[in-house]
Each structure stands twice: as structure tokens, then as C-alpha cells.
Enzyme design. Structure first.
Site, PDB file in Angstrom:
ATOM      1  N   PHE A 135      -9.206  -5.609   6.295  1.00 43.09           N
ATOM      2  CA  PHE A 135      -8.171  -4.470   5.641  1.00 43.09           C
ATOM      3  C   PHE A 135      -7.044  -3.786   7.353  1.00 43.09           C
ATOM      4  O   PHE A 135      -8.035  -2.999   7.820  1.00 43.09           O
ATOM      5  CB  PHE A 135      -8.976  -3.241   5.464  1.00 43.09           C
ATOM      6  CG  PHE A 135      -7.699  -2.384   4.042  1.00 43.09           C
ATOM      7  CD1 PHE A 135      -7.803  -3.064   3.169  1.00 43.09           C
ATOM      8  CD2 PHE A 135      -8.106  -0.945   4.489  1.00 43.09           C
ATOM      9  CE1 PHE A 135      -6.495  -1.832   2.546  1.00 43.09           C
ATOM     10  CE2 PHE A 135      -7.511  -0.068   3.911  1.00 43.09           C
ATOM     11  CZ  PHE A 135      -6.338  -0.328   2.399  1.00 43.09           C
ATOM     12  N   ASP A 220      -8.339  -2.667  15.641  1.00 42.45           N
ATOM     13  CA  ASP A 220      -8.400  -2.264  14.682  1.00 42.45           C
ATOM     14  C   ASP A 220      -9.235  -1.387  14.758  1.00 42.45           C
ATOM     15  O   ASP A 220     -10.968  -1.410  14.041  1.00 42.45           O
ATOM     16  CB  ASP A 220      -8.018  -2.577  13.411  1.00 42.45           C
ATOM     17  CG  ASP A 220      -7.812  -1.704  12.406  1.00 42.45           C
ATOM     18  OD1 ASP A 220      -8.405  -0.250  12.274  1.00 42.45           O
ATOM     19  OD2 ASP A 220      -7.216  -1.526  11.293  1.00 42.45           O
ATOM     20  N   LYS A 249      -8.577   7.865  10.516  1.00 44.29           N
ATOM     21  CA  LYS A 249      -9.427   8.542  10.219  1.00 44.29           C
ATOM     22  C   LYS A 249     -10.781   9.554  10.662  1.00 44.29           C
ATOM     23  O   LYS A 249      -9.755  10.806  10.801  1.00 44.29           O
ATOM     24  CB  LYS A 249     -10.862   7.764   9.672  1.00 44.29           C
ATOM     25  CG  LYS A 249     -10.412   6.707   8.189  1.00 44.29           C
ATOM     26  CD  LYS A 249     -11.328   5.746   8.101  1.00 44.29           C
ATOM     27  CE  LYS A 249     -10.611   5.059   6.819  1.00 44.29           C
ATOM     28  NZ  LYS A 249     -10.248   5.138   5.790  1.00 44.29           N
TER      29      LYS A 249
HETATM   30  C1  LIG Z   1      -9.598  -0.813   9.328  1.00 39.46           C
HETATM   31  C2  LIG Z   1      -8.400  -0.055   8.443  1.00 39.46           C
HETATM   32  N1  LIG Z   1      -7.840   0.115   9.337  1.00 39.46           N
HETATM   33  C3  LIG Z   1      -6.138   0.586   8.193  1.00 39.46           C
HETATM   34  C4  LIG Z   1      -6.912   1.762   7.378  1.00 39.46           C
HETATM   35  C5  LIG Z   1      -5.716   2.570   6.975  1.00 39.46           C
HETATM   36  O1  LIG Z   1      -5.733   3.189   7.163  1.00 39.46           O
HETATM   37  P1  LIG Z   1      -4.555   4.581   5.919  1.00 39.46           P
HETATM   38  O2  LIG Z   1      -4.888   4.442   5.046  1.00 39.46           O
HETATM   39  O3  LIG Z   1      -4.487   5.794   7.153  1.00 39.46           O
HETATM   40  O4  LIG Z   1      -3.583   4.504   6.527  1.00 39.46           O
HETATM   41  C6  LIG Z   1      -8.258   1.596   6.330  1.00 39.46           C
HETATM   42  C7  LIG Z   1      -8.103   1.986   6.086  1.00 39.46           C
HETATM   43  O5  LIG Z   1      -9.410   1.911   4.901  1.00 39.46           O
HETATM   44  C8  LIG Z   1      -9.526   0.813   7.338  1.00 39.46           C
HETATM   45  O6  LIG Z   1      -9.972   1.359   7.187  1.00 39.46           O
END
Ligand SMILES: Cc1ncc(COP(=O)(O)O)c(C=O)c1O
Length: 395
Positions: A135, A220, A249
Site C-alpha cells: 500500500f 516506504d 504518519k
Molecule cells: C506504507 C504506506 N505508504 C503510504 C501511505 C499513504 O499515506 P497518506 O495516507 O498519508 O497519503 C500509507 C497510509 O496508510 C502507508 O501505510
């Protein structure tokens, strides 16, 4: 349904199935609803409130900054941004930082960065290999990167340039690598996809493959970073260093922020090639600096590791008692509990009615991602509510 919930239904787009609670206040690991009912918060703003709700160091930093300077153009130097960038570089394996406003935006920027690298050093290579079950965010390009068809199908056609291959399968990455590949992008531990841990040596094998082929590795760490898994960044536990890392986050404990970090050699943007109006503004960066400094100075990552272990041990105990618990997995304070059938929503609702907030990760799994400052007492309280909820469900 309360007044606020009726208004929400009337005015708000229908993008989320909310729980029937209107939260109005938070402190530490607790939140209160409009009727002053207290909850222990093991959702933590979706792995965001790393220091808990309204931690004094974050609140003080925000209040001071909000009275001093909130926003100026990135054409000018601002001190909170530079201080936060320095702190991130001094405490990671990366050399350069770019700030933005969210996780998806950080990942978008990281993909632009590897394409820029590809155009400069890899004969125009522009494809990024990502994993199934990953994700990476909700923007169209990050939906293409995210290896889950449920997120992709409604939005076809998706931007080109991504190949989703099986997670935990180095041969799949090797097979997908070609002359057009410029990078591999992975979460060290897949959060939204199920709290899926990498097999031993998977990340190290990916690192070696990237080195052999000259392509870049993006990690990520939007969910796993900033102490969540027991070290400041999850990559530290797997003996690999990314070329690029994305954060968001927990970095500012609730104030919106995102960051792209890169090794010197991968930091190839030149002025005008990337930017963000709000990205790195003094307010968000003051909150980020206060959060990260507190985490580092007080070994909050270590606390997350220890308390996370205590939580996992407690969940293992429940697993021995309740036959329908099939798995406990995670690192630090990112932990999932999986069931043999689709009872996650019932578990979430039973916990909610007894004052514990947890996340329905999948129809058959729940997730715990509380503030990193909690202690064993809060875990005991959560386990006892969960125990009662599970007992109700079997009986
Ligand atoms: C691993 C990861 N990458 C990207 C995101 C996307 O982040 P945002 O909701 O701040 O755009 C999330 C959100 O849960 C995530 O867990």
C-alpha cells in the site's frame, strides 16, 4: 445517530465506514467522545500519534510556532525545516531531505526522483517494481504502485510505469527487472496489506539485486518509520540501507507532514523539478522536530520494541486460549491478530463498546498501532478488554 453523525451523512462524501463515535478530545493514549466517554486508543490516528494525543512537547512547539511564523514560500530559508532535515539526516543513513504533506505525496515525489535518476543515469529507464499486497497511497499514481487490485480496479486506466510482483519473492523481482527498470519500491513490513513481515534475507537480497543492476531501492517507511517497529527506522532491523526512504504518519505526531529522504547519489532533482506549496512549512516542521527529538532523546523506539513485545506475548497467550485466533504477527507496536473466520468487525465493535479502539485490518484480522509512549499497563488494559470481547464472540 448523533447530531454530528447525521450532519456528516448529509454533507460528507461517502468514502469511509465510520465507527459510531464522535471524538472531541485526546490526551496521551486516551480519547473522549462527545458524551465524555473515555476510550483507550490503539488506532492512534492510524499509526500517526506517535507521542500520543496532544503531547506537551508537540503542543508547545506548535503553539509557539503558530504565533511566530506559519507559512512562507519555499523560495525562502526557514529554520524549523532545516533543523528537522538535519535531525533526520543525522539519525538515518540518508543524506538529503524534501518535505511534503502526506505519505502518498512523499511516494509520488520518490517515484519522480527515481525516474529523474533513470533519465539521467539509466538510459531513460522509468519503471518501478512494487509488491503485491503493498500500500503506497491513494493518488492515481500510488494506486498504480499499490499491488492490490481492489484499490486499482475502480480507477482504470492507471498511470503506466509500475510492475506489481509477488511479495517476499526475490526471483519475481529479478524476473521483472529489465532495461526500463529504474527502481524497486517496498514497505519493509507491509502495513495495510496485513502486517506482512519480510522473509529472512528478502530485503537483503533485494538490496544486493539493486546494487548488481544499478537500480535504486525505495523503502516506504510511512507506516514503519519513526520508531513504530522498535528501531527509529525498520530498515535497521534488516541490515539494509535504502537509496530513498519515504516518511509521513508519525513524523509530526499528528500534524500533516511527509518526507522524502535520499542518499547523496540519488538526490538528483535540480531547482524547479519538484516542489510543494505547504511542504516543509514552519508549523509542520516545528511539530516534526519536537516529535523526532523527543523520540530520539527518550528512546521511544526502544519503548515501542519492549512494549510491543509485551503486547505480542499477551496476544500469544490469548491465541492459546481461543482456537479461532490463527496468527499473531508484527514488530514493535505494529501488530496484527488474525482469525480463522471473518469476525474482525464484531471484535472491533465489542472492544469499542468496552472502551478500546482497534483497527479492522481485514475481514479476518485486527491491527494494533497505539501511540509509542504507552506502557505495559495500557497493554494489560487493552488485553483484558480484548479478552472479554473474544469471549463474547465465542459464546
Ligand atoms: C506504507 C504506506 N505508504 C503510504 C501511505 C499513504 O499515506 P497518506 O495516507 O498519508 O497519503 C500509507 C497510509 O496508510 C502507508 O501505510
Amino acid at each position: 445517530m448523533s447530531h454530528w453523525q447525521e450532519l456528516e451523512r448529509k454533507y460528507f462524501m461517502n468514502t469511509v465506514e465510520r465507527l459510531p463515535v464522535t471524538l472531541v478530545r485526546g490526551q496521551g493514549a486516551r480519547v473522549w467522545d462527545e458524551n465524555s466517554r473515555e476510550y483507550l486508543d490503539f488506532v492512534g490516528g492510524w499509526a500517526v500519534t506517535s507521542l500520543g494525543h496532544c503531547h506537551p512537547v508537540v503542543a508547545d512547539a506548535v503553539v509557539e510556532q503558530v504565533r511566530t511564523l506559519i507559512q512562507v514560500s519555499n523560495q525562502f530559508y526557514t529554520i524549523p525545516q532545516i533543523r528537522l532535515a538535519e535531525l533526520l539526516v543525522q539519525n538515518s543513513c540518508l543524506d538529503k531531505v524534501f518535505f511534503c504533506n502526506s505519505g502518498a505525496e512523499a511516494n509520488e515525489g520518490a517515484v519522480k526522483l527515481v525516474r529523474r535518476y533513470g533519465s539521467r543515469y539509466l538510459n531513460g529507464a522509468n519503471e518501478v517494481i512494487t509488491a503485491t499486497g503493498s500500500f503506497h497511497g491513494r493518488t492515481l499514481t500510488m494506486v498504480a504502485a499499490t499491488g492490490q487490485s481492489k484499490h486499482q480496479q475502480p480507477y482504470i486506466p492507471l498511470p503506466a510505469g509500475f510492475i506489481n510482483v509477488e511479495y517476499n519473492n526475490i526471483e519475481a523481482i529479478k524476473g521483472a527487472t529489465g532495461s526500463q527498470t529504474c527502481a524497486v519500491m517496498l514497505e519493509p513490513i507491509q502495513g495495510e496489506g496485513g502486517v506482512n513481515l519480510p522473509d529472512d534475507n528478502y530485503l537483503a537480497a533485494v538490496r544486493t539485486w539493486c546494487d548488481q543492476t544499478g537500480i535504486l531501492l525505495i523503502l516506504d517507511e510511512i507506516q514503519t518509520g519513526v520508531g513504530r517497529t522498535g528501531t527509529l527506522f525498520a530498515y535497521e532491523q534488516y541490515g539494509v540501507e535504502p537509496d530513498i526512504m519515504t516518511l509521513a504518519k508519525g513524523l509530526a505526531s499528528g500534524i500533516p507532514i511527509g518526507a522524502i529522504l535520499a542518499k547523496e547519489r540519488a538526490s538528483v532533482f535540480v531547482p524547479g523539478e519538484h516542489g510543494s506549496t505547504f511542504g516543509g512549512n514552519p508549523l509542520a516542521c516545528a511539530a516534526g522536530y519536537a516529535t523526532l527529538k523527543f523520540i530520539i532523546d527518550n528512546d521511544i523506539a526502544g519503548n515501542a520494541g519492549r512494549v510491543g513485545q509485551y503486547l505480542t506475548t499477551g496476544l500469544e497467550r490469548l491465541k492459546r486460549r481461543f482456537q479461532f485466533i490463527t496468527d499473531v504477527r508484527g514488530r514493535g507496536l505494529l501488530v496484527a491478530l488474525e482469525f480463522s473466520s471473518d469476525i474482525a468487525q464484531s471484535v472491533v465493535m465489542a472492544c469499542l463498546s468496552d472502551g478500546l479502539l482497534i483497527n479492522r485490518l481485514k475481514p479476518n484480522a485486527v491491527r494494533f498501532m497505539p501511540p509509542l509512549i504507552i506502557g505495559n499497563d495500557e497493554v494489560d488494559e487493552a488485553l483484558s478488554i480484548l479478552d472479554k470481547a473474544l469471549s463474547t464472540i465465542v459464546s
